[in-house]
Design an enzyme around this catalytic site. Structure first.
Site, PDB file in Angstrom:
ATOM      1  N   TYR A 132       0.859  -1.186   0.000  1.00  0.00           N
ATOM      2  CA  TYR A 132       0.000   0.000   0.000  1.00  0.00           C
ATOM      3  C   TYR A 132       0.891   1.230   0.000  1.00  0.00           C
ATOM      4  CZ  TYR A 132      -3.139   3.664   1.644  1.00  0.00           C
ATOM      5  OH  TYR A 132      -3.850   4.834   1.767  1.00  0.00           O
TER       6      TYR A 132
ATOM      7  N   GLU B  98      -3.560   7.585  -3.996  1.00  0.00           N
ATOM      8  CA  GLU B  98      -3.522   6.285  -3.320  1.00  0.00           C
ATOM      9  C   GLU B  98      -3.337   5.169  -4.339  1.00  0.00           C
ATOM     10  OE1 GLU B  98      -6.115   4.664   0.256  1.00  0.00           O
ATOM     11  OE2 GLU B  98      -7.223   4.485  -1.632  1.00  0.00           O
TER      12      GLU B  98
END
Length: 391
Positions: free
Chosen positions: A109, A197
């Site tokens: 991530y 993101e």
């Protein structure tokens, strides 16, 4: 402004971020045709909505053949997809993104955002990426590490490399992740983004990295610096109410509660919503009336709240000052109520410029309301009405 996956990836690719080969389609037939343009042995069909959590809600499906792509696209397009982030109403799927499936050796991530405490840009990273990342992060926030970045956009590869090592990214993945982070940082600063993101950030067996999924949020207040993004609302990622609000100089986000909130100023809006939650209530929206908003535009915004059957009470918390005086908001409110068929109870707290005159204006318009001098008292009364239904 939240961008859909395909637009987010399109922007990231401009800054050197590797992405899978993909095509956008607005019908099952187009999805089948477009996937034939992709050289792949397996495909992924992804519903294009603004909210996250698609993978756990049937919004991301694998398909082995073009005909299977068409079948999966037909199950998504024209339907509402409900995820943990959409609320019970879900979001309409108007298009799907078809792309090559990536063989993933490891997934991570990575994101860029602003620290809510000091306003500084930060790089966030976790060695545990993938569809279940958010649940894992809620259970254990320590799986996410953060690095404060220079506000001028400078990217120190050595410092980022040390940060990734500390975050648990193994050496054979690090160069690929650094390359993705560098491109993402360029996109973040160059486009006045509030969020970039990438999850999952996938690393193949050969060590190359690719952004399998991505989301970018742009600062709506900075769009005047980016005329190239003026037409993005037509992509369908804005809720219809949010689009109406944007056209009328109001920052608006629909929420899942039953207390309609009318506020001037983002900070006051956040504080009001926090106070509602602390008092045991639930806001139906976030609203920020901009300093340039006219009374007629305010009426449009308030009219949206009055059409929402879930709104049981409307709380007006306004501090007049600068270019927005209390009477401007009061006039807009009176106009909205005079036109509305549905008129839920109103709780008002007005302070600052022209507050007294604004209250008189509401009385003269024969609008029934309860007025309070203190924010806390107004919030508690609104929560009580929403809870009990008694006026």
């Amino acid at each position: 402004m939240n961008l859909s996956e395909h637009l987010s990836k399109e922007i990231l690719a401009q800054y050197g971020v590797a992405i899978p080969t993909g095509r956008l389609a607005t019908s099952p037939e187009e999805a089948e045709a477009r996937c034939r343009e992709i050289e792949a042995t397996k495909y992924v069909v992804k519903a294009q909505i603004g909210a996250g959590g698609r993978g756990l809600s049937g919004g991301v499906k694998f398909a082995a053949t073009p005909s299977a792509v068409r079948t999966e696209a037909a199950r998504m397009i024209g339907k509402r997809l409900v995820t943990e982030q959409t609320g019970s109403a879900g979001e309409m799927v108007n298009s799907v993104y078809v792309e090559e499936a990536i063989e993933i050796a490891a997934s991570y991530y990575l994101s860029l955002a602003f620290d809510q405490h000091d306003g500084q840009p930060v790089l966030l990273c976790s060695a545990k990426g993938g569809v279940e990342f958010e649940q894992a992060a809620q259970m254990d926030p320590d799986i996410v590490s953060h690095l404060t970045l220079p506000s001028d956009g400078t990217f120190d590869e050595e410092a980022v490399g040390a940060f990734l090592e500390k975050s648990g990214i193994p050496a054979n993945s690090r160069d690929g992740v650094i390359a993705i982070a560098k491109g993402a940082a360029k996109a973040f600063f160059a486009n006045d983004a509030t969020l970039v993101e990438i999850n999952p950030l996938a690393v193949r067996k050969d060590g190359s990295a690719v952004a399998v999924d991505a989301k970018i949020s742009l600062d709506g207040n900075a769009l005047f610096r980016h005329p190239e993004y003026e037409d993005l609302a037509s992509d369908g990622q804005l809720d219809e109410l949010e689009r109406i609000a944007q056209d009328n100089d109001i920052n608006f986000v629909r929420m899942s509660g039953n207390i309609g909130v009318v506020v001037n100023g983002a900070g006051l809006g956040l504080a009001t919503n926090d106070m509602i939650v602390d008092a045991g209530g639930s806001p139906a929206n976030f609203m920020d009336i901009r300093t340039t908003t006219t009374s007629l535009q305010i009426a449009k915004g308030i009219g949206m709240l009055l059409q929402d059957d879930s709104v049981r009470v409307v709380l007006v918390n306004v501090h007049g000052g600068g270019m927005t005086a209390c009477d401007t908001v009061a006039e807009g409110f009176a106009i909205a109520y005079s036109r509305a068929k549905r008129k839920p109870p109103v709780v008002v707290r007005l302070a600052g410029t022209n507050a007294v005159w604004a209250l008189e204006m509401l009385k003269n318009r024969r609008l029934e309301f309860e007025a309070f001098d203190e924010m806390g008292e107004a919030v508690e009364r609104a929560v009580e009405i929403a809870r009990t239904g008694r006026v």
